[in-house]
Design a protein around this motif. Structure first.
Motif, mmCIF file in Angstrom:
data_model
loop_
_atom_site.group_PDB
_atom_site.id
_atom_site.type_symbol
_atom_site.label_atom_id
_atom_site.label_comp_id
_atom_site.label_asym_id
_atom_site.label_seq_id
_atom_site.Cartn_x
_atom_site.Cartn_y
_atom_site.Cartn_z
ATOM 1 N N THR A 458 -43.066 43.370 -2.326
ATOM 2 C CA THR A 458 -43.088 42.493 -1.132
ATOM 3 C C THR A 458 -41.809 42.477 -0.426
ATOM 4 O O THR A 458 -41.637 43.315 0.158
ATOM 5 C CB THR A 458 -41.580 42.265 -3.264
ATOM 6 O OG1 THR A 458 -40.603 43.103 -2.595
ATOM 7 C CG2 THR A 458 -41.953 42.338 -4.329
ATOM 8 N N ALA A 459 -41.134 41.165 0.069
ATOM 9 C CA ALA A 459 -41.197 41.408 1.388
ATOM 10 C C ALA A 459 -39.145 41.422 1.628
ATOM 11 O O ALA A 459 -39.161 42.524 2.446
ATOM 12 C CB ALA A 459 -40.751 39.870 1.710
ATOM 13 N N ASP A 460 -38.929 41.739 0.417
ATOM 14 C CA ASP A 460 -37.540 42.600 -0.184
ATOM 15 C C ASP A 460 -37.567 44.260 0.562
ATOM 16 O O ASP A 460 -36.308 44.300 0.236
ATOM 17 C CB ASP A 460 -36.624 41.502 -1.108
ATOM 18 C CG ASP A 460 -36.363 40.251 -1.434
ATOM 19 O OD1 ASP A 460 -35.572 40.422 0.042
ATOM 20 O OD2 ASP A 460 -35.491 39.820 -2.197
ATOM 21 N N GLU A 461 -37.985 44.244 -0.537
ATOM 22 C CA GLU A 461 -38.804 45.622 -1.216
ATOM 23 C C GLU A 461 -38.420 46.676 0.076
ATOM 24 O O GLU A 461 -38.396 47.471 0.462
ATOM 25 C CB GLU A 461 -39.751 46.378 -2.459
ATOM 26 C CG GLU A 461 -39.702 45.894 -2.960
ATOM 27 C CD GLU A 461 -40.752 45.986 -4.190
ATOM 28 O OE1 GLU A 461 -40.173 46.034 -5.560
ATOM 29 O OE2 GLU A 461 -42.308 46.356 -4.064
ATOM 30 N N VAL A 462 -40.052 45.748 1.317
ATOM 31 C CA VAL A 462 -39.806 45.756 2.592
ATOM 32 C C VAL A 462 -38.325 45.847 3.620
ATOM 33 O O VAL A 462 -38.396 47.650 4.104
ATOM 34 C CB VAL A 462 -40.865 45.152 3.839
ATOM 35 C CG1 VAL A 462 -40.611 45.739 4.648
ATOM 36 C CG2 VAL A 462 -42.516 45.250 2.719
ATOM 37 N N ASP A 536 -39.747 55.690 -7.687
ATOM 38 C CA ASP A 536 -38.669 55.364 -9.424
ATOM 39 C C ASP A 536 -38.182 55.227 -8.853
ATOM 40 O O ASP A 536 -36.729 53.865 -9.117
ATOM 41 C CB ASP A 536 -39.731 56.468 -9.786
ATOM 42 C CG ASP A 536 -41.276 57.044 -10.416
ATOM 43 O OD1 ASP A 536 -41.406 55.157 -9.817
ATOM 44 O OD2 ASP A 536 -41.215 57.344 -10.704
ATOM 45 N N ASN A 537 -36.917 55.747 -8.206
ATOM 46 C CA ASN A 537 -34.906 55.811 -7.779
ATOM 47 C C ASN A 537 -34.830 54.778 -7.144
ATOM 48 O O ASN A 537 -34.331 54.168 -7.454
ATOM 49 C CB ASN A 537 -34.885 57.464 -7.107
ATOM 50 C CG ASN A 537 -35.001 58.196 -8.092
ATOM 51 O OD1 ASN A 537 -35.045 58.076 -9.420
ATOM 52 N ND2 ASN A 537 -35.301 59.934 -7.872
ATOM 53 N N LEU A 538 -35.498 54.104 -6.302
ATOM 54 C CA LEU A 538 -35.832 53.092 -5.766
ATOM 55 C C LEU A 538 -35.640 51.807 -6.617
ATOM 56 O O LEU A 538 -35.943 51.301 -6.128
ATOM 57 C CB LEU A 538 -36.316 52.966 -4.428
ATOM 58 C CG LEU A 538 -35.934 54.009 -3.073
ATOM 59 C CD1 LEU A 538 -36.682 53.863 -2.247
ATOM 60 C CD2 LEU A 538 -34.696 53.274 -2.421
ATOM 61 N N GLY A 539 -36.826 51.857 -7.228
ATOM 62 C CA GLY A 539 -37.232 50.884 -8.925
ATOM 63 C C GLY A 539 -38.605 50.003 -7.495
ATOM 64 O O GLY A 539 -38.525 49.127 -8.008
#
Length: 810
Positions: A458-462, A536-539
């Motif tokens: 997603t844009a937020d994840e990027v 995984d640790n970053l969700g």
């Protein structure tokens, strides 16, 4: 892009010889069989072949860059890589394959492997040579890799089943004795070193021109694009491409020649088995002395199984010099043989002949560990697959084999008796095994489609990934392949370690050649595991971290074992270049120092630092980060080395530190008055050879007198002699420098008695003592990542021409 779909840009590299071969070409599949390409055409765009003796790791990545530039291309245009798998110089082959693995994994494109011998033959073919050709590739030590080909209008055709290594004189004699010797033409870099032997055999008169003696990038491309090359290519996953060695390491060959492992002269006196009951499983090659116990276990395991169990005589026959290439391993616990497995090499496949585990030790991973060692040997013999039979209906065994990557490929009716079929199963090598410190076997990623799908974000994840600025760090200085990922704020997001302890334990110490081979084998799998753990640790749910999502790549440059370091450095350079990320080189010793920041983030100089590991012992005044005054170092053995040698003298196994520490818990540290060397005030040097000798003499004296040695007292007294010196020198250095902080690092820093002593004694003097986390004491990548982060924040990046530095100082 896949290699079987469209015209693809391929970069070919080979560093198996003194020739750095590199070419860029268009690769176009032409002939298909069962929807798979069986022949491809190539159009070479640029070639950068050149001799670069002992500088391949310095020049390779830059050569790839130059070749792409000359072809009018860049990394973003590359659809795959091709690498020469050897045989050749062990180090040279590893440089090429490690770099290629890094390039392919960093760019997320396919990686193919091809034979360097075949590349030599195709180089001759391209020059117009036809007829019978003998390639004599240099194997050093008076040996060559001999290979005969017939060259016709379509290309070279092998006249051998698999690569081998022989004495150069033997190869010359064999070829001179051929009936068609007058038709034989010679090539290969072995003629440079051993031309005189071939001259004596009357063969050099038919040698091809000298400029054809080495492989070329185009030759490698043609070797991979021909029907035989494509048929042998196998998986294009970078994890699956491995060197062709043709022989085991010297240490393993010597072990094979022994009739049995010699029992420690002290074992019977000291009662080691009683003191160490329940210590971890040991695995070693089968010896003649094991045959009777193996036959007994065979009978117990397969009673009523419908086939005749192996006898001791049959097991002994597997050790005969007349037997084909074999690999047999046994597992034992405190002297009791609890399992075994063996296989026979047939062409490129290892046939698993027998696997048995004591009923009391099943479901403990014993069979998995044994099969891993057999398959590792098979890979060293050039095998690419393993096969076996298992009775239909044997659920536990079938489940085990399936978890290792075996699949059913056939069925033999009535193999185990009427109505009892055998399932024929086959698996690619290396086997599929987990990457963790408790499972140090050869590791492969599960068979997977390659390239990997791009992660979905997603844009937020990027935005979050960009804000974090992730740094991946690689450690391969000794016998641990480790990868960690941190962010710019210092958060540890991944920490993966694949250890090799089982592979070195039977030798009582690290074997450099084995360590180097294992690093090449597992490095992609460990990197993959770290990228997945960080996600995984970053969700993140859309897939593992992609190389392009990293901010930088760090790697241990030195000090350490040169062959082991080379693998990590070569991979990291290829990975960083392909991913378009800066490279950061880290001093391994500084990594041990910075490991303390994992416990105490606010640790700041000045302070005193003690490094105690298997390879180093030193006392350092840290005046500022990057400003280190080494007050004293060991004059002989390092502390960890001394622990290993004492443990070996007592027959306790390897590594010695944890075993001695466990024994010392119940011992009296004042029971035996061992010497404390160089213990005078103001002398910061260390010496442990005298203490080691004193322990050995004590053992010999007590043994000669017929007295049983109380191991806990000996271990505690030995520890006290080592640690007293460490404490007194640290105390003196703190007083002299005025520093009020102290920290410690290295594998021996995990010793609970040393940690407690330093914390309590120095703490009572008002000194703040920092000790690193237990799992950050032995070699690991988390500590390398901490240093890499500091350098990243300062913009201290390395050139892609850097090489490993085994003698790097602090």
């Amino acid at each position: 892009m896949k290699l079987d779909e469209l015209r693809t840009l391929i970069v070919a590299i080979d560093t198996s010889t003194d020739m750095l071969a590199c070419a860029v070409a268009w690769w176009t599949p032409e002939v298909f069989f069962d929807d798979r390409p069986s022949q491809a055409s190539i159009e070479v765009l640029s070639s950068h072949d050149h001799l670069c003796r002992r500088r391949a790791n310095v020049e390779l990545v830059q050569t790839v860059r130059a070749a792409l530039s000359d072809a009018g291309m860049s990394m973003s245009d590359v659809g795959g890589f091709l690498v020469g798998r050897g045989p050749g110089s062990f180090t040279g082959v590893r440089i090429g394959i490690s770099t290629a693995k890094g390039l392919a994994r960093g760019a997320n494109v396919p990686l193919m492997g091809a034979s360097t011998l075949d590349a030599c033959a195709w180089t001759a073919w391209k020059a117009g040579v036809r007829g019978l050709v003998g390639v004599a590739a240099d194997a050093m030590r008076g040996e060559v890799y001999p290979a005969l080909y017939t060259l016709d209008g379509e290309g070279p055709h092998r006249m051998f089943e698999r690569e081998r290594v022989v004495k150069a004189a033997v190869a010359a004699q064999e070829w001179a004795a051929r009936a068609d010797v007058d038709e034989l033409q010679l090539t290969g870099d072995g003629l440079v070193r051993y031309g005189g032997l071939f001259e004596e055999a009357g063969l050099m008169g038919r040698a091809l021109p000298r400029d054809l003696w080495w492989p070329t990038g185009e030759g490698l491309l043609r070797a991979a694009a021909c029907p035989e090359g494509l048929a042998a290519a196998g998986s294009t996953d970078p994890a699956a491409v491995l060197p062709v060695y043709t022989r085991l390491s010297d240490a393993e060959e010597n072990e094979r020649r022994r009739l049995g492992l010699a029992e420690s002269a002290n074992t019977g006196v000291t009662g080691v088995a009683d003191e160490l009951a329940g210590r971890h499983l040991q695995v070693r090659p089968m010896a003649a002395a094991d045959a009777e116990a193996m036959a007994a276990l065979e009978g117990e395991s397969f009673e009523g199984a419908g086939h005749e169990p192996w006898s001791a005589k049959l097991f002994l026959a597997e050790l005969s010099e007349d037997a084909a290439a074999r690999s047999w391993w046994v597992a034992h616990d405190n002297g009791e043989l609890i399992g075994f497995a063996g296989g026979m090499v047939v062409d490129k496949d290892v046939e698993i002949l027998d696997v048995a585990v004591s009923p009391a030790h099943r479901r403990e991973g014993v069979a998995r560990k044994l099969l891993a060692h057999v398959s590792y040997d098979a890979q060293m013999f050039g095998c690419t697959s393993a096969s076996l039979e298992v009775e239909d209906g044997n659920g536990p065994a079938t489940a085990l084999y399936e978890s290792l990557g075996f699949e059913e490929v056939g069925r033999r009716r009535g193999y185990y008796g009427a109505g009892r079929d055998a399932l024929v199963m086959r698996a690619p090598l290396p086997l599929v095994l987990p990457v963790d410190a408790a499972s140090p076997e050869p590791t492969a990623a599960a068979m997977r489609e390659w390239p990997l799908p791009a992660p979905v974000r997603t844009a937020d994840e990027v935005a979050e990934i960009e804000r974090r600025r992730l740094i991946l760090a690689i450690e391969s200085s000794c016998d641990e392949t480790a990868v960690a990922i941190v962010d710019a704020e210092g958060n540890l997001l991944a920490n993966q370690v694949s250890t090799q302890i089982d592979f070195h334990a039977r030798f009582g110490g690290v074997v450099p050649e084995i360590a180097s081979r294992k690093h090449v084998e597992v490095i992609v799998g460990v990197v993959d595991a770290a990228l997945e753990e960080a996600a995984d640790n970053l969700g993140l749910t859309g897939g593992a971290i992609a190389p392009a999502e990293l901010a930088a790549v760090g790697v241990t440059q030195g000090p350490g074992l040169v062959g082991a370091l080379v693998v990590g450095v070569a991979f990291a350079k290829g990975f960083a270049f392909a991913a378009g990320k800066p490279l950061i080189c880290v001093n391994h010793l500084e990594g041990h120092l910075f490991a303390n920041k994992l416990t105490t983030p606010d640790l700041e100089p000045p302070f005193i630092f003690t490094l105690v590991s298997g390879g180093h012992t030193m006392l350092v005044h840290v005046r500022a980060w990057g400003d280190y005054e080494v007050l004293g170092e060991t004059l002989d053995d390092a502390v960890g080395e001394a622990f290993d040698k004492v443990a070996k003298a007592l027959g306790l196994g390897y590594p010695g530190g944890p075993i001695i520490s466990r024994l010392a818990e119940t011992g009296d540290p004042k029971a035996i008055d061992f010497p404390r060397a160089l213990n005078s005030r103001g002398d910061y040097r260390f010496s442990l050879s005298g203490l080691k000798t004193a322990v050995t003499l004590y053992i010999e004296r007590e043994t000669a007198a017929g007295r049983t040695i109380h191991l806990p007292d000996l271990a505690a007294s030995f520890e006290a002699a080592v640690f007293d010196v460490q404490y007194k020198k640290a105390k003196c250095a703190l007083r002299e420098t005025g520093a009020r902080e102290y920290c410690i690092g290295g594998g021996v820093a995990a010793n609970p008695h040393l940690r407690q002593m330093m914390t309590e004694k120095l703490g009572r003097q008002g000194i703040r003592v920092t000790v690193p986390p237990q799992n950050a004491c032995t070699d690991n990548a988390a500590m390398i990542a901490v240093v890499a982060r500091e350098k990243f924040m300062r913009g201290e990046f390395a050139e892609l021409t850097v090489d490993a530095d085994p003698n790097m100082t602090l």
